[in-house]
Design a protein around this motif. Sequence first.
Motif, PDB file in Angstrom:
ATOM      1  N   GLU A 134       0.831  -1.213   0.000  1.00  0.00           N
ATOM      2  CA  GLU A 134       0.000   0.000   0.000  1.00  0.00           C
ATOM      3  C   GLU A 134       0.868   1.267   0.000  1.00  0.00           C
ATOM      4  OE1 GLU A 134      -3.040   2.287  -0.572  1.00  0.00           O
ATOM      5  OE2 GLU A 134      -3.178   0.114  -0.603  1.00  0.00           O
ATOM      6  N   GLU A 135       1.946   1.268   0.774  1.00  0.00           N
ATOM      7  CA  GLU A 135       2.858   2.422   0.781  1.00  0.00           C
ATOM      8  C   GLU A 135       3.514   2.601  -0.577  1.00  0.00           C
ATOM      9  OE1 GLU A 135       4.453   2.704   5.371  1.00  0.00           O
ATOM     10  OE2 GLU A 135       5.294   1.168   4.056  1.00  0.00           O
ATOM     11  N   ALA A 136       3.899   1.508  -1.207  1.00  0.00           N
ATOM     12  CA  ALA A 136       4.501   1.574  -2.538  1.00  0.00           C
ATOM     13  C   ALA A 136       3.495   2.100  -3.556  1.00  0.00           C
ATOM     14  CB  ALA A 136       5.014   0.207  -2.957  1.00  0.00           C
ATOM     15  N   ARG A 137       2.263   1.642  -3.467  1.00  0.00           N
ATOM     16  CA  ARG A 137       1.208   2.102  -4.372  1.00  0.00           C
ATOM     17  C   ARG A 137       0.988   3.607  -4.185  1.00  0.00           C
ATOM     18  NH1 ARG A 137      -2.792  -1.557  -3.312  1.00  0.00           N
ATOM     19  NH2 ARG A 137      -1.988  -2.890  -4.943  1.00  0.00           N
ATOM     20  N   GLU A 138       0.948   4.055  -2.942  1.00  0.00           N
ATOM     21  CA  GLU A 138       0.743   5.476  -2.656  1.00  0.00           C
ATOM     22  C   GLU A 138       1.920   6.309  -3.174  1.00  0.00           C
ATOM     23  OE1 GLU A 138       0.209   8.385   1.180  1.00  0.00           O
ATOM     24  OE2 GLU A 138      -0.676   6.378   1.277  1.00  0.00           O
ATOM     25  N   ALA A 139       3.138   5.811  -2.998  1.00  0.00           N
ATOM     26  CA  ALA A 139       4.318   6.532  -3.495  1.00  0.00           C
ATOM     27  C   ALA A 139       4.283   6.655  -5.010  1.00  0.00           C
ATOM     28  CB  ALA A 139       5.590   5.818  -3.049  1.00  0.00           C
ATOM     29  N   LEU A 140       3.886   5.586  -5.683  1.00  0.00           N
ATOM     30  CA  LEU A 140       3.760   5.621  -7.145  1.00  0.00           C
ATOM     31  C   LEU A 140       2.674   6.598  -7.578  1.00  0.00           C
ATOM     32  CD1 LEU A 140       4.214   1.998  -8.460  1.00  0.00           C
ATOM     33  CD2 LEU A 140       5.177   4.059  -9.451  1.00  0.00           C
ATOM     34  N   SER A 141       1.564   6.590  -6.897  1.00  0.00           N
ATOM     35  CA  SER A 141       0.472   7.501  -7.215  1.00  0.00           C
ATOM     36  C   SER A 141       0.914   8.952  -7.035  1.00  0.00           C
ATOM     37  CB  SER A 141      -0.732   7.198  -6.326  1.00  0.00           C
ATOM     38  OG  SER A 141      -1.763   8.119  -6.563  1.00  0.00           O
ATOM     39  N   ASP A 142       1.636   9.235  -5.952  1.00  0.00           N
ATOM     40  CA  ASP A 142       2.167  10.584  -5.721  1.00  0.00           C
ATOM     41  C   ASP A 142       3.109  10.994  -6.840  1.00  0.00           C
ATOM     42  OD1 ASP A 142       0.743  10.858  -3.395  1.00  0.00           O
ATOM     43  OD2 ASP A 142       2.473  10.604  -2.058  1.00  0.00           O
ATOM     44  N   ALA A 143       3.990  10.090  -7.234  1.00  0.00           N
ATOM     45  CA  ALA A 143       4.948  10.396  -8.307  1.00  0.00           C
ATOM     46  C   ALA A 143       4.228  10.683  -9.621  1.00  0.00           C
ATOM     47  CB  ALA A 143       5.943   9.249  -8.471  1.00  0.00           C
ATOM     48  N   VAL A 144       3.205   9.901  -9.933  1.00  0.00           N
ATOM     49  CA  VAL A 144       2.431  10.112 -11.161  1.00  0.00           C
ATOM     50  C   VAL A 144       1.740  11.469 -11.116  1.00  0.00           C
ATOM     51  CG1 VAL A 144       0.400   9.317 -12.452  1.00  0.00           C
ATOM     52  CG2 VAL A 144       2.135   7.687 -11.723  1.00  0.00           C
ATOM     53  N   SER A 145       1.163  11.839  -9.974  1.00  0.00           N
ATOM     54  CA  SER A 145       0.500  13.134  -9.835  1.00  0.00           C
ATOM     55  C   SER A 145       1.479  14.276 -10.048  1.00  0.00           C
ATOM     56  CB  SER A 145      -0.128  13.273  -8.444  1.00  0.00           C
ATOM     57  OG  SER A 145      -1.164  12.349  -8.278  1.00  0.00           O
ATOM     58  N   ARG A 146       2.675  14.151  -9.482  1.00  0.00           N
ATOM     59  CA  ARG A 146       3.676  15.200  -9.625  1.00  0.00           C
ATOM     60  C   ARG A 146       4.166  15.320 -11.069  1.00  0.00           C
ATOM     61  NH1 ARG A 146       4.146  13.508  -4.577  1.00  0.00           N
ATOM     62  NH2 ARG A 146       4.059  15.153  -3.024  1.00  0.00           N
ATOM     63  N   LEU A 147       4.373  14.191 -11.718  1.00  0.00           N
ATOM     64  CA  LEU A 147       4.791  14.221 -13.129  1.00  0.00           C
ATOM     65  C   LEU A 147       3.712  14.846 -13.997  1.00  0.00           C
ATOM     66  CD1 LEU A 147       6.565  10.783 -13.516  1.00  0.00           C
ATOM     67  CD2 LEU A 147       7.606  13.042 -13.745  1.00  0.00           C
ATOM     68  N   ALA A 148       2.465  14.510 -13.736  1.00  0.00           N
ATOM     69  CA  ALA A 148       1.361  15.092 -14.506  1.00  0.00           C
ATOM     70  C   ALA A 148       1.296  16.598 -14.282  1.00  0.00           C
ATOM     71  CB  ALA A 148       0.045  14.424 -14.128  1.00  0.00           C
ATOM     72  N   ALA A 149       1.481  17.028 -13.031  1.00  0.00           N
ATOM     73  CA  ALA A 149       1.465  18.465 -12.738  1.00  0.00           C
ATOM     74  C   ALA A 149       2.623  19.167 -13.434  1.00  0.00           C
ATOM     75  CB  ALA A 149       1.531  18.698 -11.227  1.00  0.00           C
ATOM     76  N   ALA A 150       3.806  18.573 -13.396  1.00  0.00           N
ATOM     77  CA  ALA A 150       4.967  19.166 -14.067  1.00  0.00           C
ATOM     78  C   ALA A 150       4.720  19.261 -15.568  1.00  0.00           C
ATOM     79  CB  ALA A 150       6.221  18.348 -13.781  1.00  0.00           C
ATOM     80  N   ALA A 151       4.111  18.247 -16.145  1.00  0.00           N
ATOM     81  CA  ALA A 151       3.808  18.277 -17.580  1.00  0.00           C
ATOM     82  C   ALA A 151       2.829  19.403 -17.890  1.00  0.00           C
ATOM     83  CB  ALA A 151       3.232  16.935 -18.027  1.00  0.00           C
TER      84      ALA A 151
END
Length: 167
Positions: free
Chosen positions: A4-21
């Motif tokens: 669950e922590e790994a899933r949350e970390a991945l989700s956070d990273a995806v959100s940040r990449l999308a925001a940066a894009a």
Amino acid sequence: RTVEEAREALSDAVSRLAAAARIHRRLYDPELGRAPAGTLIDELVRDILHAVGRDDVAVTVDVAPVALGLARLTALAMLAAEATLNAVKHAFTGREGGMFEVTLRAVEGGWLLRLADDGPGVPEAFDPASQPSLGMQVIQSMARQLGGTVRYLGGDRGTVIEVTFPA
């Protein structure tokens, strides 16, 4: 780490990449790149909230008219994006509605960027240096890029992130 922590970390990273894009698309579009900083930040915050299904959050953006240059504008946009994502995760989870506010105003010797939500706020003894989260690292990094400092204010009126930086 748990799954669950790994899933949350991945989700956070995806959100940040999308925001940066989103930020880069807006800043490097010849038409949008000429828009006032306040307009760009307002559109970015609303776009992020829409992307995560939070159109119920009231957004107020009040940015003084200022020419900051692309690098500084990018840092401001990243700060606004990170604070928005943080508010989605911590201030607006488990409730309808909410308020998110971005202001940029001149202060003696520079500028004050204020990012605020109406969530539960950070604890009184909150120490961002002790927080290993990627979000806190992004905020600290962008503030350093601006040559500024970050201050977190909490309480029962939500979380306020203040970044003060030179003119």
